[in-house]
Design a protein around this motif. Structure first.
Motif, PDB file in Angstrom:
ATOM      1  N   LYS A 138      -4.587   0.987   6.861  1.00  0.00           N
ATOM      2  CA  LYS A 138      -4.043   0.371   8.073  1.00  0.00           C
ATOM      3  C   LYS A 138      -5.102   0.270   9.167  1.00  0.00           C
ATOM      4  CE  LYS A 138      -0.418   0.868  11.596  1.00  0.00           C
ATOM      5  NZ  LYS A 138      -1.347   0.602  12.719  1.00  0.00           N
ATOM      6  N   ALA A 139      -5.869   1.325   9.364  1.00  0.00           N
ATOM      7  CA  ALA A 139      -6.870   1.327  10.428  1.00  0.00           C
ATOM      8  C   ALA A 139      -7.922   0.247  10.196  1.00  0.00           C
ATOM      9  CB  ALA A 139      -7.528   2.703  10.521  1.00  0.00           C
ATOM     10  N   VAL A 140      -8.385   0.129   8.941  1.00  0.00           N
ATOM     11  CA  VAL A 140      -9.365  -0.914   8.618  1.00  0.00           C
ATOM     12  C   VAL A 140      -8.752  -2.290   8.849  1.00  0.00           C
ATOM     13  CG1 VAL A 140     -10.693  -1.981   6.755  1.00  0.00           C
ATOM     14  CG2 VAL A 140     -10.703   0.511   7.032  1.00  0.00           C
ATOM     15  N   HIS A 141      -7.511  -2.466   8.412  1.00  0.00           N
ATOM     16  CA  HIS A 141      -6.834  -3.755   8.615  1.00  0.00           C
ATOM     17  C   HIS A 141      -6.780  -4.110  10.106  1.00  0.00           C
ATOM     18  CE1 HIS A 141      -3.056  -5.702   9.961  1.00  0.00           C
ATOM     19  NE2 HIS A 141      -3.377  -6.597   9.042  1.00  0.00           N
ATOM     20  N   ASP A 142      -6.336  -3.165  10.914  1.00  0.00           N
ATOM     21  CA  ASP A 142      -6.149  -3.452  12.334  1.00  0.00           C
ATOM     22  C   ASP A 142      -7.468  -3.841  13.004  1.00  0.00           C
ATOM     23  OD1 ASP A 142      -3.519  -2.820  11.912  1.00  0.00           O
ATOM     24  OD2 ASP A 142      -3.584  -0.888  12.962  1.00  0.00           O
ATOM     25  N   GLU A 143      -8.535  -3.120  12.688  1.00  0.00           N
ATOM     26  CA  GLU A 143      -9.814  -3.381  13.339  1.00  0.00           C
ATOM     27  C   GLU A 143     -10.473  -4.656  12.807  1.00  0.00           C
ATOM     28  OE1 GLU A 143     -12.866  -2.453  16.168  1.00  0.00           O
ATOM     29  OE2 GLU A 143     -10.722  -2.070  15.939  1.00  0.00           O
ATOM     30  N   VAL A 144     -10.401  -4.890  11.507  1.00  0.00           N
ATOM     31  CA  VAL A 144     -10.986  -6.124  10.955  1.00  0.00           C
ATOM     32  C   VAL A 144     -10.258  -7.346  11.503  1.00  0.00           C
ATOM     33  CG1 VAL A 144     -11.335  -7.464   8.825  1.00  0.00           C
ATOM     34  CG2 VAL A 144     -11.925  -5.039   8.875  1.00  0.00           C
ATOM     35  N   ARG A 145      -8.951  -7.253  11.630  1.00  0.00           N
ATOM     36  CA  ARG A 145      -8.206  -8.371  12.219  1.00  0.00           C
ATOM     37  C   ARG A 145      -8.677  -8.646  13.661  1.00  0.00           C
ATOM     38  NH1 ARG A 145      -7.356  -9.815   8.027  1.00  0.00           N
ATOM     39  NH2 ARG A 145      -5.415  -9.982   6.856  1.00  0.00           N
ATOM     40  N   ARG A 146      -9.089  -7.571  14.362  1.00  0.00           N
ATOM     41  CA  ARG A 146      -9.531  -7.737  15.746  1.00  0.00           C
ATOM     42  C   ARG A 146     -10.943  -8.301  15.830  1.00  0.00           C
ATOM     43  NH1 ARG A 146     -12.191  -5.205  19.877  1.00  0.00           N
ATOM     44  NH2 ARG A 146     -12.974  -3.556  18.525  1.00  0.00           N
ATOM     45  N   VAL A 147     -11.876  -7.753  15.027  1.00  0.00           N
ATOM     46  CA  VAL A 147     -13.297  -8.114  15.198  1.00  0.00           C
ATOM     47  C   VAL A 147     -13.759  -9.214  14.250  1.00  0.00           C
ATOM     48  CG1 VAL A 147     -13.822  -5.791  16.037  1.00  0.00           C
ATOM     49  CG2 VAL A 147     -14.145  -6.321  13.606  1.00  0.00           C
ATOM     50  N   ALA A 148     -13.043  -9.405  13.145  1.00  0.00           N
ATOM     51  CA  ALA A 148     -13.444 -10.434  12.162  1.00  0.00           C
ATOM     52  C   ALA A 148     -12.191 -11.028  11.543  1.00  0.00           C
ATOM     53  CB  ALA A 148     -14.347  -9.817  11.092  1.00  0.00           C
ATOM     54  N   PRO A 149     -11.414 -11.751  12.323  1.00  0.00           N
ATOM     55  CA  PRO A 149     -10.096 -12.206  11.841  1.00  0.00           C
ATOM     56  C   PRO A 149     -10.137 -13.128  10.635  1.00  0.00           C
ATOM     57  CG  PRO A 149     -10.689 -13.257  13.931  1.00  0.00           C
ATOM     58  CD  PRO A 149     -11.683 -12.170  13.713  1.00  0.00           C
ATOM     59  N   GLY A 150     -11.260 -13.764  10.364  1.00  0.00           N
ATOM     60  CA  GLY A 150     -11.331 -14.654   9.211  1.00  0.00           C
ATOM     61  C   GLY A 150     -11.694 -13.965   7.913  1.00  0.00           C
ATOM     62  N   VAL A 151     -12.014 -12.681   7.975  1.00  0.00           N
ATOM     63  CA  VAL A 151     -12.422 -11.922   6.778  1.00  0.00           C
ATOM     64  C   VAL A 151     -11.181 -11.413   6.054  1.00  0.00           C
ATOM     65  CG1 VAL A 151     -13.603  -9.836   5.982  1.00  0.00           C
ATOM     66  CG2 VAL A 151     -14.673 -11.297   7.705  1.00  0.00           C
ATOM     67  N   GLN A 152     -11.122 -11.648   4.751  1.00  0.00           N
ATOM     68  CA  GLN A 152      -9.969 -11.196   3.965  1.00  0.00           C
ATOM     69  C   GLN A 152     -10.100  -9.713   3.613  1.00  0.00           C
ATOM     70  OE1 GLN A 152      -9.971 -14.239   0.708  1.00  0.00           O
ATOM     71  NE2 GLN A 152      -7.921 -14.687   1.494  1.00  0.00           N
ATOM     72  N   ILE A 153      -8.953  -9.073   3.446  1.00  0.00           N
ATOM     73  CA  ILE A 153      -8.898  -7.649   3.084  1.00  0.00           C
ATOM     74  C   ILE A 153      -8.130  -7.540   1.778  1.00  0.00           C
ATOM     75  CG2 ILE A 153      -8.195  -5.344   3.821  1.00  0.00           C
ATOM     76  CD1 ILE A 153      -8.061  -6.496   6.713  1.00  0.00           C
ATOM     77  N   SER A 154      -8.709  -6.820   0.825  1.00  0.00           N
ATOM     78  CA  SER A 154      -8.085  -6.715  -0.500  1.00  0.00           C
ATOM     79  C   SER A 154      -8.341  -5.340  -1.078  1.00  0.00           C
ATOM     80  CB  SER A 154      -8.643  -7.796  -1.436  1.00  0.00           C
ATOM     81  OG  SER A 154     -10.052  -7.658  -1.588  1.00  0.00           O
ATOM     82  N   ALA A 155      -7.732  -5.056  -2.222  1.00  0.00           N
ATOM     83  CA  ALA A 155      -7.885  -3.736  -2.842  1.00  0.00           C
ATOM     84  C   ALA A 155      -7.722  -3.832  -4.350  1.00  0.00           C
ATOM     85  CB  ALA A 155      -6.864  -2.754  -2.274  1.00  0.00           C
ATOM     86  N   ALA A 156      -8.509  -3.041  -5.052  1.00  0.00           N
ATOM     87  CA  ALA A 156      -8.311  -2.802  -6.485  1.00  0.00           C
ATOM     88  C   ALA A 156      -7.432  -1.566  -6.611  1.00  0.00           C
ATOM     89  CB  ALA A 156      -9.649  -2.578  -7.180  1.00  0.00           C
ATOM     90  N   VAL A 157      -6.312  -1.685  -7.335  1.00  0.00           N
ATOM     91  CA  VAL A 157      -5.335  -0.596  -7.377  1.00  0.00           C
ATOM     92  C   VAL A 157      -4.935  -0.285  -8.808  1.00  0.00           C
ATOM     93  CG1 VAL A 157      -4.452  -1.155  -5.083  1.00  0.00           C
ATOM     94  CG2 VAL A 157      -3.375  -2.187  -7.090  1.00  0.00           C
ATOM     95  N   PHE A 158      -4.321   0.889  -8.981  1.00  0.00           N
ATOM     96  CA  PHE A 158      -3.825   1.294 -10.292  1.00  0.00           C
ATOM     97  C   PHE A 158      -2.692   0.364 -10.726  1.00  0.00           C
ATOM     98  CE2 PHE A 158      -5.093   5.931 -11.338  1.00  0.00           C
ATOM     99  CZ  PHE A 158      -6.410   5.624 -11.096  1.00  0.00           C
ATOM    100  N   SER A 159      -2.564   0.197 -12.020  1.00  0.00           N
ATOM    101  CA  SER A 159      -1.599  -0.760 -12.565  1.00  0.00           C
ATOM    102  C   SER A 159      -0.160  -0.270 -12.477  1.00  0.00           C
ATOM    103  CB  SER A 159      -1.940  -1.077 -14.017  1.00  0.00           C
ATOM    104  OG  SER A 159      -1.944   0.103 -14.802  1.00  0.00           O
ATOM    105  N   ALA A 160       0.065   1.033 -12.617  1.00  0.00           N
ATOM    106  CA  ALA A 160       1.430   1.557 -12.758  1.00  0.00           C
ATOM    107  C   ALA A 160       1.979   2.028 -11.420  1.00  0.00           C
ATOM    108  CB  ALA A 160       1.459   2.701 -13.766  1.00  0.00           C
TER     109      ALA A 160
END
Length: 847
Positions: A716-738
């Motif tokens: 959440k913290a990374v999302h909030d700050e990236v949206r503020r300082v670099a709103p055009g940059v996408q945020i994604s994650a590699a996650v476990f399947s199950a």
């Protein structure tokens, strides 16, 4: 995990082998099972099957006495009604004995069903465990495990059928079984355990088991697995050895040579009787008594093929003097090339980007250099790659997975030179199995399958015609005993069949087509310009590149030190962005969030020591300090936050990508910081630490949520700050399947991240060679997030040599209209063996 699964009826003759237990008392024969959904009879067992359980039981009581389930007690000591595995039932299907195993997960708290069978048997000379299964409601099962208990440990194999309501033949190579605890060897197996694991949401299933046995191969070839014992034992060292054992067994298997896998603890029991060739893929520190057995084997006419790090005494057996290891300059060890004509079946050149090699020299009069290492520009080095002798062969590095066709041919040629009779077996096996390259059961089925693909046009038809012509030639040459010619024709069959398959695919426009690339410098032996240009030709438009680990960076950073071990502190991120953008590829900076890598690999060892001293690394339930950063530590959270936000602000960055955004398992972290913060949130002291937060502890649920909150807080913290300082940059994650299991197991609540809008897209790591399992995972993941954001399934191409498996899973993702996919991973192997096949059809440009 590697397994072969064949669905449908398998033609073979039955062999009667006595059951391994004393017969149980007979009472009443089981009634025939009413065929659910017109269930067909199971296939006949393989002619060479060594039956481990005939499954012929006179009554349900007899079957349940044999296949029983460990009891789970409640707090009062009574058997827990909601923590029981349902009892088995013997049935007859058209006269064939079958064991019915109900998987009752609804109203049950167990994560899996468990059936144990006492079975004292020597499986030391076995190559595979083979059985047939029939499943109703396969979506209820997340995965299957098959265990064999030996001594103080277990051998653990995994499988997943590729079809429901059809008999599927499962074959698990012994080389692919993992190890839990300290088993005493395959020669002292005392119990088998079958466990289907529940998926989410929970539902019930029925499993039917038939023809349960093992295969002892007749090829006369073995792969030696060193089992580390005593004070030198370590899980990391054993996994390293097992990686190369598994790889060698797989290459031999694909070459038509099914090897037995012999552990060093089993050698006295199994001996080397009847063998012609022993392959030693990687065996550092091999014990003197084992080397003595191998020396005796050679004196008796046997041959050894040994790779890389083996004791000098084994080198002497082979007529080779082993020197020091040498690390090459970039591109120096790029291929092994025979100095003259190679052995029949072996290629002239084997490509391999090796990072080290032993400088070995032949002993005069006993051996000679057959192949030398060559650099990327074709220059011969002064380091021998392969030395041959009357005792066998020595290869100065491990055989990696790049250029697999050549590696298979190399091993086949070296073995056939020592053991010419193996050619016939190789031909018969490969002729029977060539259909499996397109995941079909037989040759007519393979031809029909490829011909019926939606994109099967003129070029595909031409390639299929070549495959059929080569198949006829292989049959004819085999009938005349020209084994080398027949095997050569089968190479052409395989190549043409794969080409026809790839040419018969259709492309989809406007698709998110991504790769994960693990090294900041890109593909070994290639510049970023070359790497990006190749991907663009192959239709890839997204690059997720691992520039950051938890403690270091692959570019100049104000937050993290530069990766250790990189002499040139280049700005690899800038190089990657420039090259990728030139070719129309977007760049997402991938960070391994809490894992700093093995000490000394990216972060210097002294820096690791400081992190431990500062209490910033995780502690397991036994009090052992690990190498992962603790997610509850404020300094660690800030470090991850600062690094990802800094990356998002770098010029040209299109996205930032979380990975390892989790705990390593469910047994960390119990450091003092975690305890203080957990108790503060709980509003009470924990009396028994860490027992009260473990699986049966009174604060378990609160602890699971605490761990999830620690991870989600950073997302959440990374999302909030990236949206503020670099709103055009996408945020994604590699996650476990199950999901939701990953909440409990690793503290990763990615469903919440999707619901709260913290991510722009998500990439579950759906790594499996089995299409049915991949399909089930994608469906459950889409159901979990309700398509709130794009979900691009991660495809484990490394588990599926060649392009066919990857392309089939791309098509499954397209069937769910995911809009894209991610391939793991882009490296030297996939750059040659996978990606060039994609633009032939599945990512072909619009015509």
């Amino acid at each position: 995990m590697n397994m072969r699964i064949v669905c449908g009826i398998v033609a073979a003759c039955a062999v009667c082998v006595s059951c391994l237990r004393e017969p149980l008392p007979e009472t009443k024969k089981p009634e025939p099972e009413p065929a659910p959904g017109a269930m067909p009879a199971p296939p006949k067992p393989r002619a060479d099957l060594r039956v481990l359980d005939s499954l012929e039981y006179a009554s349900a009581a007899a079957a349940r006495q044999a296949w029983n389930s460990p009891d789970t007690a409640d707090d009062a000591g009574a058997r827990a009604a909601k923590a029981q595995t349902a009892a088995v039932e013997p049935v007859q299907v058209d006269g064939h004995p079958v064991l019915k195993m109900p998987c009752v997960f609804v109203g049950n708290t167990l994560p899996r069903a468990v059936w144990d069978r006492e079975i004292r048997v020597d499986l030391s000379r076995v190559s595979d465990i083979v059985f047939d299964v029939y499943i109703e409601n396969l979506s209820a099962i997340g995965s299957f495990s098959l265990y064999f208990k030996s001594g103080d440990g277990w051998y653990n194999g995994r499988f997943f059928p590729d079809r429901e309501r059809a008999w599927c033949r499962v074959r698990i190579r012994k080389a692919d079984f993992g190890v839990e605890g300290t088993p005493a060897g395959w020669s002292r197996v005392e119990r088998v355990r079958l466990s289907p694991w529940a998926s989410a949401p929970r539902s019930d299933s029925l499993l039917y088991l038939a023809n349960f046995g093992a295969i002892e191969p007749a090829a006369g070839v073995a792969v030696l697995r060193r089992e580390i014992r005593g004070k030198d034992a370590s899980e990391e060292k054993q996994k390293s050895i097992d990686t190369w054992v598994q790889s060698a067994a797989e290459m031999l298997d694909d070459a038509g040579i099914v090897p037995m896998v012999l552990g060093t603890s089993d050698l006295q029991a199994a001996g080397l009787r009847g063998l012609k060739v022993v392959v030693v893929p990687y065996a550092p520190g091999l014990e003197p008594d084992v080397i003595a057995l191998l020396a005796e084997f050679v004196r008796g006419g046997g041959h050894i093929i040994a790779c890389y790090d083996v004791p000098a005494a084994l080198g002497d057996v082979l007529g080779v003097k082993l020197g020091a290891c040498r690390k090459p300059k970039p591109g120096e060890f790029a291929s092994m090339r025979f100095a003259s004509t190679p052995p029949a079946l072996a290629p002239q050149t084997v490509n391999q980007n090796s990072w080290i090699a032993v400088v070995a020299t032949p002993i005069a009069g006993r051996s000679q250099v057959a192949a030398w290492w060559h650099s990327a520009d074709g220059t011969r080095t002064d380091v021998p790659a392969i030395i041959l002798s009357d005792a066998g062969a020595y290869i100065s590095h491990v055989l990696t997975k790049d250029d697999q066709d050549a590696k298979r041919a190399l091993l086949a040629g070296l073995i056939a030179a020592a053991y010419p009779e193996v050619r016939k077996t190789m031909f018969e096996t490969r002729l029977m199995n060539v259909c499996t390259v397109v995941q079909q059961d037989d040759w007519p089925g393979a031809v029909h399958y490829v011909a019926s693909l939606p994109g099967h046009g003129k070029t595909g038809k031409d390639a299929l015609a070549r495959a059929q012509g080569a198949y006829a030639i292989a049959q004819a040459k085999g009938a005349s005993g020209d084994w080398d010619g027949a095997l050569g024709a089968l190479v052409d069959v395989r190549a043409a069949l794969v080409e026809s398959f790839c040419l018969s695919q259709q492309s989809v426009p406007n698709e998110f087509r991504a790769v994960w690339c693990h090294q900041p410098e890109g593909v070994a032996g290639m510049s970023w310009e070359e790497s990006a240009a190749l991907l663009a030709r192959c239709g890839i438009n997204q690059m997720i590149v691992n520039m950051l680990w938890a403690g270091s960076a692959g570019y100049p950073s104000a937050v993290l030190p530069y990766h250790t071990g990189y002499a040139e502190k280049r700005d690899y991120l800038a190089e990657c962005i420039e090259a990728c953008h030139k070719h129309g590829i977007k760049v997402h900076v991938w960070m391994v969030n809490w894992n700093a890598g093995p000490p000394g690999s990216y972060l210097p060892k002294d820096a690791f020591d400081r992190l431990r001293a500062e209490g910033r690394t995780q502690v397991d339930k036994t009090g052992k300090v690990t190498d992962w950063l603790c997610p509850s530590n404020d300094r660690n959270q800030k470090q991850v936050f600062d690094a990802m936000v800094e990356a998002a602000r770098k010029p040209g960055v299109d996205g930032v990508h979380f990975d390892y955004i989790r705990y390593p398992g469910d047994e960390t972290c119990f450091c003092p910081t975690c305890r203080v913060k957990f108790e503060a949130g709980l509003g009470a002291k924990v009396a028994q630490w860490p027992a009260d937060v473990l699986s049966k502890g009174m604060h378990r649920d609160a602890w699971v949520q605490f761990r999830c909150d620690n991870i989600t807080r950073v997302v959440k913290a990374v999302h909030d700050e990236v949206r503020r300082v670099a709103p055009g940059v996408q945020i994604s994650a590699a996650v476990f399947s199950a999901y939701p299991q990953c909440r409990v197991n690793v503290g990763q609540d990615w469903k919440v991240w999707c619901e709260q809008g913290y991510l722009d897209f998500i990439c579950p790591m759906d790594y499996t060679p089995t299409d049915m399992q991949f399909d089930g995972w994608v469906k459950s993941q889409l159901d979990a997030i309700q398509r709130r954001i794009p979900l691009y399934p991660g495809i484990g191409a490394f588990l599926m040599p060649g392009p066919v498996g990857t392309i089939r899973q791309i098509e499954i993702a397209r069937g769910y209209q995911t809009g894209g996919w991610v391939i793991f991973a882009y490296g030297s192997t996939s750059a040659k063996d996978l990606f060039p096949w994609l633009p032939k059809g599945v990512t072909a440009p619009a015509r």
